[in-house]
Design a protein around this motif. Structure first.
Motif, PDB file in Angstrom:
ATOM      1  N   ARG A   1     -11.352 -14.170  -2.582  1.00  0.00           N
ATOM      2  CA  ARG A   1     -10.147 -13.933  -3.388  1.00  0.00           C
ATOM      3  C   ARG A   1     -10.096 -12.511  -3.938  1.00  0.00           C
ATOM      4  O   ARG A   1      -9.122 -11.774  -3.725  1.00  0.00           O
ATOM      5  N   SER A   2     -11.142 -12.110  -4.647  1.00  0.00           N
ATOM      6  CA  SER A   2     -11.141 -10.782  -5.268  1.00  0.00           C
ATOM      7  C   SER A   2     -11.329  -9.678  -4.226  1.00  0.00           C
ATOM      8  O   SER A   2     -10.839  -8.554  -4.405  1.00  0.00           O
ATOM      9  N   THR A   3     -12.008  -9.998  -3.139  1.00  0.00           N
ATOM     10  CA  THR A   3     -12.217  -9.008  -2.078  1.00  0.00           C
ATOM     11  C   THR A   3     -10.893  -8.634  -1.424  1.00  0.00           C
ATOM     12  O   THR A   3     -10.613  -7.452  -1.191  1.00  0.00           O
ATOM     13  N   ILE A   4     -10.069  -9.622  -1.135  1.00  0.00           N
ATOM     14  CA  ILE A   4      -8.764  -9.344  -0.533  1.00  0.00           C
ATOM     15  C   ILE A   4      -7.888  -8.562  -1.505  1.00  0.00           C
ATOM     16  O   ILE A   4      -7.194  -7.612  -1.116  1.00  0.00           O
ATOM     17  N   ARG A   5      -7.926  -8.936  -2.771  1.00  0.00           N
ATOM     18  CA  ARG A   5      -7.123  -8.209  -3.762  1.00  0.00           C
ATOM     19  C   ARG A   5      -7.535  -6.736  -3.831  1.00  0.00           C
ATOM     20  O   ARG A   5      -6.689  -5.841  -3.854  1.00  0.00           O
ATOM     21  N   GLU A   6      -8.843  -6.467  -3.851  1.00  0.00           N
ATOM     22  CA  GLU A   6      -9.287  -5.078  -3.917  1.00  0.00           C
ATOM     23  C   GLU A   6      -8.957  -4.328  -2.632  1.00  0.00           C
ATOM     24  O   GLU A   6      -8.559  -3.161  -2.662  1.00  0.00           O
ATOM     25  N   TYR A   7      -9.130  -4.990  -1.507  1.00  0.00           N
ATOM     26  CA  TYR A   7      -8.840  -4.360  -0.215  1.00  0.00           C
ATOM     27  C   TYR A   7      -7.383  -3.920  -0.141  1.00  0.00           C
ATOM     28  O   TYR A   7      -7.074  -2.780   0.234  1.00  0.00           O
ATOM     29  N   LEU A   8      -6.478  -4.804  -0.510  1.00  0.00           N
ATOM     30  CA  LEU A   8      -5.052  -4.481  -0.438  1.00  0.00           C
ATOM     31  C   LEU A   8      -4.632  -3.500  -1.536  1.00  0.00           C
ATOM     32  O   LEU A   8      -3.772  -2.649  -1.315  1.00  0.00           O
ATOM     33  N   ALA A   9      -5.230  -3.596  -2.716  1.00  0.00           N
ATOM     34  CA  ALA A   9      -4.859  -2.705  -3.814  1.00  0.00           C
ATOM     35  C   ALA A   9      -5.253  -1.259  -3.527  1.00  0.00           C
ATOM     36  O   ALA A   9      -4.469  -0.328  -3.760  1.00  0.00           O
ATOM     37  N   GLY A  10      -6.466  -1.053  -3.027  1.00  0.00           N
ATOM     38  CA  GLY A  10      -6.886   0.299  -2.687  1.00  0.00           C
ATOM     39  C   GLY A  10      -6.005   0.897  -1.611  1.00  0.00           C
ATOM     40  O   GLY A  10      -5.613   2.078  -1.681  1.00  0.00           O
TER      41      GLY A  10
END
Length: 481
Positions: free
Chosen positions: A123-132
Motif C-alpha cells: 500500500r505505502s510502496t505504491i503511494r510513494e512510487y506514484l507520488a515521487g
C-alpha cells in the motif's frame, strides 16, 4: 552503472553496513525504464531490475549501509533514529554526471529499527512510487523510484498486508537530522561531515568568505523554494519532521502525503497529526522551525578567531533568507498560475481573492485553475453560491490583464497548471487492484502522471478530475506504512 561511492568514505560511526533481507516470493510490481536509462543502467541491469529492487542483488562496488541520524518529530526531540527499514545500496552517476543515491526501502531490520519490523507494505510502496513520479513530472525536486516489487510475504500492520520493496532514488539522503545526531552523540565528526556536505552538494560555497554560512544560506533557500512549489500544486507532505527534510531541498520520505482537492488551507492529510502541526497552510512555518533547529547544530563550527556571539548572530541571519525566498517564488508562481503579470502591484491581491473564493465555495484547487486557464468563467460562476464575490474578482482580474501580453500569459498558464494530480482515491484504486496482482491501474496512473500538463482523454477517467462526492468519507491516511 557508473559508481561514485562517497558515503562509505565517511567515519563508520555514521552508518552500519549490512545486506538486505529479501522478501519471500518477490515479483515484479512496476519498472520506471525512463529513469533507469537516465541513471545509465545497462541492458543487463535493466533485465535484472526485479532482483535489484527486491534486495536479491547487490553490488561489490558499494556494500549496502543503513544511515544513522536523529530528529525532532512533531516538535519533540526523538533522539536517535536512522534507516530502520532502508539501505543505501549504491551511489551512481546519471547522464548529467550527477551523483544519485539508490536506496532500497523495506529491506529488513537494521540496528536503527527501534520497534519496527524493517518492512514496507504494498500500500505505502505504491503511494510513494506514484507520488515521487508525480512530483518529478510536475517539475518539483523529489525522490523518485526505479521500480518496486511485491511479494507473497505478509507484513503485519493494522491488518496483515503484502510486503513490498521500493528502490528509491534521490540526489541526497543526508537529512537535517544527520547533523542533530552528530552534534548530540559524535560531536567530533561535525567539522569533517559538514565539509563533505559542502564539497558534495554545494561546492560553490567553498570559495565563500565563510563557507559554512554560505552553505547554511543555500540549504535554507532551497528548502524555501521546495515548500513554495508544494504550496503551488497543493501538496501536503504530512510529516515534516527534521529527519524527513534533506539538505538539498528535494522532497523526501513520502508517507501520509496528499494532494489537496477542495481548497482547505487548514487541511490535515495525515490523520496521525492530531494537532494539525503539518497542515497544508503550516508547511512554510514548519520548514522555518526545522531550519532553526538545524542551525543550532552549526554553532560548534565557529571558526577559530571568530567571536562566538557574532557567529550565532550570523547563523541566525542566514534564516532571514527563508521568508523572502519563499514569498518570491510563491508569489511569482501564483501569478503564473493565474495568468497575471508578476510585476503588477495588484496581482497577488487578485490571486488571494481567487483563493478565498475557492475556500469559501469549497471548489477543487487543481481544476479551478484549469477552468480559469480555459477562460471557463461561466462554469466557475455557476459553482459559486456567492456570485457577487466571483464577479468582483473577475472584474479585477480582467482589469489587471488589460493591455498585457495575454497570449504569453495564457501560454504560461498551460505550462504550470496541471490537469492531473495524484488524488488519494486514485492511488487507493491502484492499491486495491495491485493487492490482487493487477498492476494495470498503477501503469495507467504512471502514464497519466508522466505528462500532467497535457490533457490525455484516452487515459483519463472522470474520477481523475474531481474530489470524491461529498457524501463519501474522505480516505484516511496515517503514518502506518
Amino acid at each position: 552503472m557508473q559508481f561514485n561511492s562517497r558515503y562509505p568514505t565517511l567515519n563508520p560511526k555514521l552508518y552500519h553496513q549490512q545486506d538486505p533481507s529479501p522478501l519471500h516470493g518477490a515479483k515484479a510490481g512496476h519498472f520506471n525504464q525512463a529513469l533507469a536509462e537516465q541513471l545509465n543502467w545497462s541492458e543487463q541491469d535493466q533485465a535484472a531490475w526485479v532482483e535489484i529492487c527486491s534486495g536479491q542483488k547487490t553490488f561489490a562496488e558499494f556494500p549496502p549501509l543503513a544511515m544513522v541520524y536523529a530528529g525532532h518529530q512533531f516538535g519533540q526531540w526523538a533522539g536517535q533514529l536512522g534507516d530502520g527499514r532502508g539501505l543505501l545500496i549504491a551511489q551512481i552517476l546519471d547522464k548529467n554526471n550527477q551523483t544519485i543515491d539508490l536506496h532500497l526501502k523495506g529491506a529488513g531490520l537494521t540496528p536503527y529499527s527501534r520497534m519496527g519490523d524493517g518492512r514496507a507494505v504494498l500500500r505505502s510502496t505504491i503511494r510513494e512510487y506514484l507520488a515521487g513520479h508525480a512530483l518529478n513530472s510536475l517539475g518539483i525536486p523529489a525522490s523518485n523510484a526505479v521500480g518496486f516489487t511485491s511479494s507473497d510475504q505478509g507484513v503485519q500492520r493494522e491488518k496483515l498486508e503484502r510486503g513490498a520493496m521500493l528502490l528509491r532514488t534521490s540526489d541526497c539522503h543526508i537529512r537535517l537530522g544527520h547533523f542533530e545526531w552528530i552534534n548530540q552523540y559524535q560531536a567530533d565528526l561535525l567539522p569533517e561531515f559538514t565539509q563533505k556536505c559542502i564539497e558534495w552538494h554545494y561546492p560553490e560555497c567553498l570559495s565563500a568568505e565563510q563557507p559554512i554560512l554560505a552553505f547554511a544560506t543555500r540549504v535554507i533557500q532551497r528548502t524555501a523554494v521546495m515548500i513554495s512549489h508544494w504550496q503551488l500544486v497543493g501538496f501536503a507532505h504530512g510529516v515534516m519532521n527534521t529527519d524527513n527534510l534533506n539538505i538539498t531541498g528535494s522532497t523526501l520520505d513520502f508517507g501520509p502525503f496528499g494532494f489537496m482537492e477542495r481548497f482547505r488551507p487548514h487541511w490535515i492529510n495525515n490523520h496521525s497529526d492530531h494537532q494539525g502541526r503539518y497542515a497544508y497552510q503550516n508547511q512554510p512555518s514548519m520548514g522555518h522551525w526545522n531550519l532553526w533547529q538545524w542551525l543550532n547544530n552549526l554553532v560548534p563550527l565557529c571558526p577559530e578567531g571568530y567571536d562566538k556571539e557574532q557567529w550565532k548572530q550570523d547563523l541566525a541571519a542566514c534564516l532571514e533568507h527563508f521568508e523572502p525566498t519563499f514569498l518570491e517564488h510563491y508569489k511569482f508562481g501564483l501569478a503564473e498560475k493565474m495568468g497575471l503579470p508578476s510585476f503588477h502591484k495588484d496581482s497577488f491581491d487578485c490571486a488571494m481573492a481567487f483563493l478565498r473564493i475557492l475556500q469559501s465555495e469549497q471548489l477543487d484547487y487543481t481544476q479551478s485553475f484549469i477552468r480559469l486557464q480555459n477562460q471557463d468563467y461561466t462554469a466557475l460562476l455557476d459553482d459559486c453560491l456567492d456570485r457577487r464575490q466571483f464577479e468582483s474578482f473577475l472584474s479585477q482580474y480582467h482589469s489587471i490583464r488589460e493591455h498585457q501580453d495575454i497570449e504569453a500569459l495564457n501560454q504560461r498558464m498551460t505550462e504550470v497548471n496541471p490537469h492531473y494530480i495524484l488524488r488519494n482515491h486514485m492511488a487507493q484504486k491502484a492499491i486495491e487492484l495491485a493487492e490482487g496482482n493487477d498492476f494495470s491501474e498503477v501503469e495507467r496512473l504512471f502514464k497519466l502522471l508522466s505528462t500532467p500538463f497535457s490533457q490525455q482523454p484516452e487515459l483519463e477517467r472522470a474520477e481523475d478530475l474531481a474530489p470524491l462526492p461529498s457524501d463519501q468519507p474522505e480516505l484516511v491516511v496515517s503514518c502506518s506504512s
